[in-house]
Every structure is written in C-alpha cells, then in structure tokens.
Design a protein around this motif. Sequence first.
Motif, short mmCIF file in Angstrom:
data_model
loop_
_atom_site.label_atom_id
_atom_site.label_comp_id
_atom_site.label_asym_id
_atom_site.label_seq_id
_atom_site.Cartn_x
_atom_site.Cartn_y
_atom_site.Cartn_z
N SER A 1 -51.14 9.26 9.41
CA SER A 1 -52.59 9.03 9.44
C SER A 1 -53.17 9.39 10.80
CB SER A 1 -52.89 7.56 9.13
OG SER A 1 -54.25 7.28 9.36
N MET A 2 -54.23 10.17 10.80
CA MET A 2 -54.97 10.42 12.03
C MET A 2 -55.62 9.13 12.51
SD MET A 2 -56.83 14.10 11.27
CE MET A 2 -57.75 14.05 12.82
N GLY A 3 -55.83 9.04 13.80
CA GLY A 3 -56.50 7.89 14.38
C GLY A 3 -55.58 6.77 14.81
N THR A 4 -54.27 6.99 14.71
CA THR A 4 -53.33 5.91 14.99
C THR A 4 -53.02 5.73 16.48
OG1 THR A 4 -51.11 5.08 14.48
CG2 THR A 4 -51.34 7.45 14.67
N ALA A 5 -53.18 6.77 17.30
CA ALA A 5 -52.60 6.76 18.65
C ALA A 5 -53.20 5.71 19.58
CB ALA A 5 -52.73 8.14 19.28
N ILE A 6 -54.52 5.62 19.66
CA ILE A 6 -55.13 4.70 20.62
C ILE A 6 -54.83 3.25 20.28
CG2 ILE A 6 -57.32 3.87 21.57
CD1 ILE A 6 -58.32 6.78 21.47
N PRO A 7 -55.09 2.77 19.06
CA PRO A 7 -54.73 1.38 18.76
C PRO A 7 -53.22 1.12 18.83
CG PRO A 7 -55.53 2.50 16.79
CD PRO A 7 -55.83 3.39 17.94
N SER A 8 -52.41 2.09 18.43
CA SER A 8 -50.96 1.91 18.51
C SER A 8 -50.51 1.72 19.96
CB SER A 8 -50.23 3.10 17.89
OG SER A 8 -50.43 3.13 16.49
N SER A 9 -51.20 2.38 20.89
CA SER A 9 -50.85 2.24 22.30
C SER A 9 -51.08 0.81 22.79
CB SER A 9 -51.67 3.22 23.15
OG SER A 9 -51.37 4.55 22.80
N ILE A 10 -52.12 0.17 22.26
CA ILE A 10 -52.38 -1.23 22.62
C ILE A 10 -51.25 -2.12 22.12
CG2 ILE A 10 -53.95 -3.19 22.27
CD1 ILE A 10 -56.24 -1.14 22.10
N GLY A 11 -50.87 -1.95 20.85
CA GLY A 11 -49.78 -2.74 20.29
C GLY A 11 -48.47 -2.49 21.02
N ALA A 12 -48.20 -1.22 21.35
CA ALA A 12 -46.96 -0.88 22.04
C ALA A 12 -46.91 -1.50 23.43
CB ALA A 12 -46.81 0.63 22.14
N LYS A 13 -48.02 -1.49 24.15
CA LYS A 13 -48.05 -2.05 25.50
C LYS A 13 -47.85 -3.56 25.49
CE LYS A 13 -48.55 -1.69 29.98
NZ LYS A 13 -47.57 -0.97 30.83
N LEU A 14 -48.42 -4.23 24.49
CA LEU A 14 -48.21 -5.68 24.39
C LEU A 14 -46.76 -6.01 24.06
CD1 LEU A 14 -51.47 -6.67 22.49
CD2 LEU A 14 -50.90 -7.22 24.87
N ALA A 15 -46.12 -5.15 23.27
CA ALA A 15 -44.71 -5.37 22.93
C ALA A 15 -43.79 -5.00 24.08
CB ALA A 15 -44.34 -4.57 21.69
N ARG A 16 -44.17 -3.98 24.84
CA ARG A 16 -43.36 -3.50 25.98
C ARG A 16 -44.22 -3.48 27.24
NH1 ARG A 16 -39.13 -0.08 24.01
NH2 ARG A 16 -38.32 -1.07 22.11
N PRO A 17 -44.54 -4.65 27.79
CA PRO A 17 -45.46 -4.70 28.93
C PRO A 17 -44.97 -3.94 30.16
CG PRO A 17 -44.42 -6.84 28.55
CD PRO A 17 -44.10 -5.99 27.37
N ASN A 18 -43.67 -3.75 30.30
CA ASN A 18 -43.13 -3.02 31.44
C ASN A 18 -42.98 -1.53 31.17
OD1 ASN A 18 -42.86 -5.39 33.01
ND2 ASN A 18 -40.91 -5.87 32.01
N GLY A 19 -43.31 -1.11 29.97
CA GLY A 19 -43.19 0.29 29.63
C GLY A 19 -44.38 1.11 30.08
N VAL A 20 -44.16 2.40 30.26
CA VAL A 20 -45.24 3.35 30.54
C VAL A 20 -45.63 3.98 29.21
CG1 VAL A 20 -45.90 5.47 31.73
CG2 VAL A 20 -44.41 3.80 32.87
N ILE A 21 -46.84 3.69 28.74
CA ILE A 21 -47.29 4.15 27.44
C ILE A 21 -48.22 5.35 27.63
CG2 ILE A 21 -48.35 3.51 25.25
CD1 ILE A 21 -45.90 1.82 25.99
N ILE A 22 -47.86 6.46 27.02
CA ILE A 22 -48.68 7.67 27.06
C ILE A 22 -48.98 8.09 25.63
CG2 ILE A 22 -48.81 10.08 27.80
CD1 ILE A 22 -46.71 9.43 29.95
N CYS A 23 -50.25 8.18 25.29
CA CYS A 23 -50.59 8.63 23.94
C CYS A 23 -51.27 9.98 24.00
CB CYS A 23 -51.44 7.61 23.20
SG CYS A 23 -53.20 7.62 23.55
N ILE A 24 -50.92 10.82 23.02
CA ILE A 24 -51.52 12.15 22.90
C ILE A 24 -52.24 12.22 21.56
CG2 ILE A 24 -51.10 14.62 22.78
CD1 ILE A 24 -48.73 14.30 24.56
N THR A 25 -53.49 12.60 21.61
CA THR A 25 -54.29 12.70 20.40
C THR A 25 -55.17 13.93 20.46
OG1 THR A 25 -55.99 11.57 19.06
CG2 THR A 25 -56.07 11.21 21.43
#
Length: 529
Positions: free
Chosen positions: A408-432
């Motif tokens: 599904s298109m449109g997933t990257a930005i909100p998914s980045s929020i969920g990923a950062k909360l799950a991995r607070p020490n991770g570097v999250i980069i989203c490409i859209t």
Amino acid sequence: MKATDVIVQSLENEGVEYIFGIVGKETLDIIESISKSKQITFIPVRHEQGAAFMASAYGKFFGKPGVCTSTLGPGATNLITGIASAFLDYSPIVVITGQAGLDKQHKPYHQCIDLVKIFEPITKCAVQVLDNQSISEMIRNAFRTSQMEKPGPSLLVIPENLAMEPAPPKNLPVLSLPITIPDSKTIIEACDIMNESQKPFVILGNGLIRQNGVEEFSSFIEKLQAPVTHSFTAKGILPKNHPHNYFTFGFEENDLILSGVDEADLLILIGFDIVEKLPKDWNRKKLPILHIDAHVALVDEYYPVQVELIGNIQKTLKEINTQQILSKNWTPSSNVKKNIEQSYHISHNQKETSHLPLSTENILHIIENVSTNQTILISDVGAHKISIARTYQPKQAGGVLISNGYASMGTAIPSSIGAKLARPNGVIICITGDGGAMMNFAEIETAKRLGISFIMIVLNDYVLKLEEQMMNKKFGNSFGVNFGNPDFVQLAMSFGIKGVRPQTLSEFEELLKSAISSEELILFEIPLP
C-alpha cells in the motif's frame, strides 16, 4: 470497575505501552480509562489509516502486537487499508473499535455498520463483545491469536453501552506460545533429500526473521554451501559480501536469479510467504521443494513438496544442524551473481561520489555506506521500492521494511513513527515518492508533537512512475499519472521541522550524515528527472 477500565487493565497485563488512534463519541470511555494508566500512552494521530500503519510497524519491530483504536463507522473503516496491510505482511496488531450500543444495532442507526463482517476477511479473528464477563479473556485471546504464526491483526468491537457498564477484572496469565518441531524421522528424511541433491538452491522469506532463525541459518548454509536468494522482506539475512548471497528475487521484470534457480535440482524454501510471489513465477520447471516453515505448504502445481518440516523454524534448523549435511559448493553458470550485482547496481565505489548524479540508486548507496546495524530503512510503495529491493543491502536481517504483501502506498511516514517507538535507539530512514508522501503527510505533525526523530526522503518527480512505466509498455503512452506538488521543503517547515533540497550527491551525503548525528526530524526533497 467499568468495562473500559478492565480493558485497559488487560492491555497493561499484555505489556502494551502505546495505543494509536483518534477519539470518537463511542470510544470516550476507553480513552478516559487509558488516561488513568501509568503504563500506556495514547498517541492521537491525524488519520486512522496512519494509526494502523504505526501499530503495524511497531508490532513488526517490537515483536509483540501494536495496538490501535478508532470509533465506529468511518473511523473504523479508515483503519481498513492499514489492517489489510498488516494481514498480508504478517504484522501483529490488536485493533479496538467502538460501536453503537447493542440496543441500537437491530435497526438502521447513525454510522452503524457490521464491523465484524467487514473486518473478518482481513483479520485472524474479529469479535464483538456481547458479555462484559468475558472481556479479559477476549483480549488475551486477541493478543495470543495475533502473535501466532503467521502473525496478523485481531479485532475487538466494543458496543458503547457495554463500555460504561461494570465488568469483573481478571488478571489472566500471559503464557508463551507453544513451540513445536518436526519429528526426528521427518528431519532425517529432509536431510537425506538434501544430501542426495547435487544442486540445491535456498529461497528465504521473512518467516526466518520472525522466528529468530538467522543465526541457525548461518550455520546451516556454511554446511550446505549452496546459493541463496531472499524475498523482498527477507533482505539482510546473509551479509552483502557472503559468497552464497544471490541477493533478492521476486521482480516482475529482469528477475535475473531465475536462470540460476532453473539449474537447481532441489529448492529449499525457508520461512517464505507465498503472498510475496506465487511459485509459478519462480519455479518454472516445477522443481521439487523442501518446505521449512511454521505452516503447512500451499497446494500448488508449481510447489511440488517432497518433504515438509512444520514447526518453529529456529528450532527446526537447530535440529538439522546436528545432522550430517553434505557440502554442495556449486555455483550457477553464466556469471549470474556478477550480472545481478551489475544490473541491480549493488556494486559501487564508496569513495567516488562527487561526479555521480542524484539518482535513486546512488542515494541508496550513500545510505548503505553510512548505515550501521541500528539503521532501519522503510520503503513506501512505488518505483523506488523496486530499486530498494534490488540495490540496497541492509547490515542486519530485518534492516529494511518493505510492504510486499498488500503493498500500500502511504505507509512510509506513519510506519517510521511506529518503528522509532519500537526501536528508540535505531536510525530510521524512510524513502517515499511524492505520491505516497502526500497520502499521510499529516502524520509529520504527530511525529513533531511526540518529539520523534527520523529522516524522510521524498523522491519528487510529479508522476506515479511505476504506473507510467507500465502504461507506456502496454499502450505506448500514459494517462492519469501526473499531478502537481507543493514545495515539500516549505511544507516541512510549516510543520516546524527542517526541510532541505540537496542539489548534488555529495551535498546529500553531508546533509544525511549531519541529520543522523543530530538526531533531528528532517525532510529531504530529491527532485528527479
């Protein structure tokens, strides 16, 4: 206790930390109950679709179900795309929606539709609470069902009148999921088939990552010494420089690994999710299959299973590794691996960037160069998704999130929020792409409000590039794929975050390094020709 207090108590019992959603009349009581929790944070989002994508990514990276909530009617149906995505990409989610009271459901009522029937095709279980006595049990079952292989969404519908009524608190134990492995006879049979083959080829799927079998697989492939390819969602299981890594397969066009697969006499499928690519597309010769997975094999003419090893993948591989596995050490002919590296732009010179164009592949090389084991790349859906699947090589299994089931298109930005909360020490980069970015751009406000930092890269070409390419190929021209765009840098700044528009690859590299070190929420707009 009122029913919603029991719901929140049960969610706390499951270890829930975040709930994503939007408040509505029929969920006022549950939101009020969440507000009293010392453990759970409610995260108001800008669209329910964003809440579902956030919960999905959170569940994927945290390993336990993400939770999202909505009111009845349009609030619930706004969740559907994100829930369907979680269903076909096997992300654990628990969904809680409001509903009209039971006393109103027997007749037409404002915003009231049958949510259980609507969500049944895209959830593992969908139930409406009819009796407050069983709320704790229903929540425990929703979480347990969501986590079982293959993981996915569970839905709980709460009628408004029951939400306010008393309910008994029940602190049910959260038990570990059962672990099963194939019997020793079947494992020996599988090893015999591998040892009898001359040219086995291994195809990996995300199930291997979900079931924590990467280390055991590394030991297995060192014994077997056979070529390996990954589905889109399994990238990173083998390191980029591993001699048996034949990278990624599953492309509609130019799927170069298929000539190597055709040379095999046995295909070993480990944790592969058929939803990513049907066997007819990659097992053109109907080669025999050794199926290693938590679920039984699909009945398919192009998936002729010789042996099925059904159970926990990690434990199954551990048992296989105790057996004698003969080394094959074979290589597909015609320089297949070299052709893949060149055609998919996998090989590159890390030192020479100043003269290279600002293309998607070169951007991916820069990200790969600066990435670490803590880097997570999140892809939206579009032409760039294919480039990421081909070119980008993460430094860890699961280091890239690609929706390849529902796509599904449109997933990257909100998914980045969920990923950062799950991995607070991770570097999250989203490409859209610009198309996907505009679908859920409002969630940047959510990220800004939460103080979450990640890097957004918007590839701006004013067109749905993949659809344009397909139409040109099929009809010789394209129609309905072009649109106008805002100034993404100015739009980012209007949300109170930094926006940059690098003009060269070198400038992009310096800005990216700076953004990573400063841990800021930043948007890169990359104009593409």
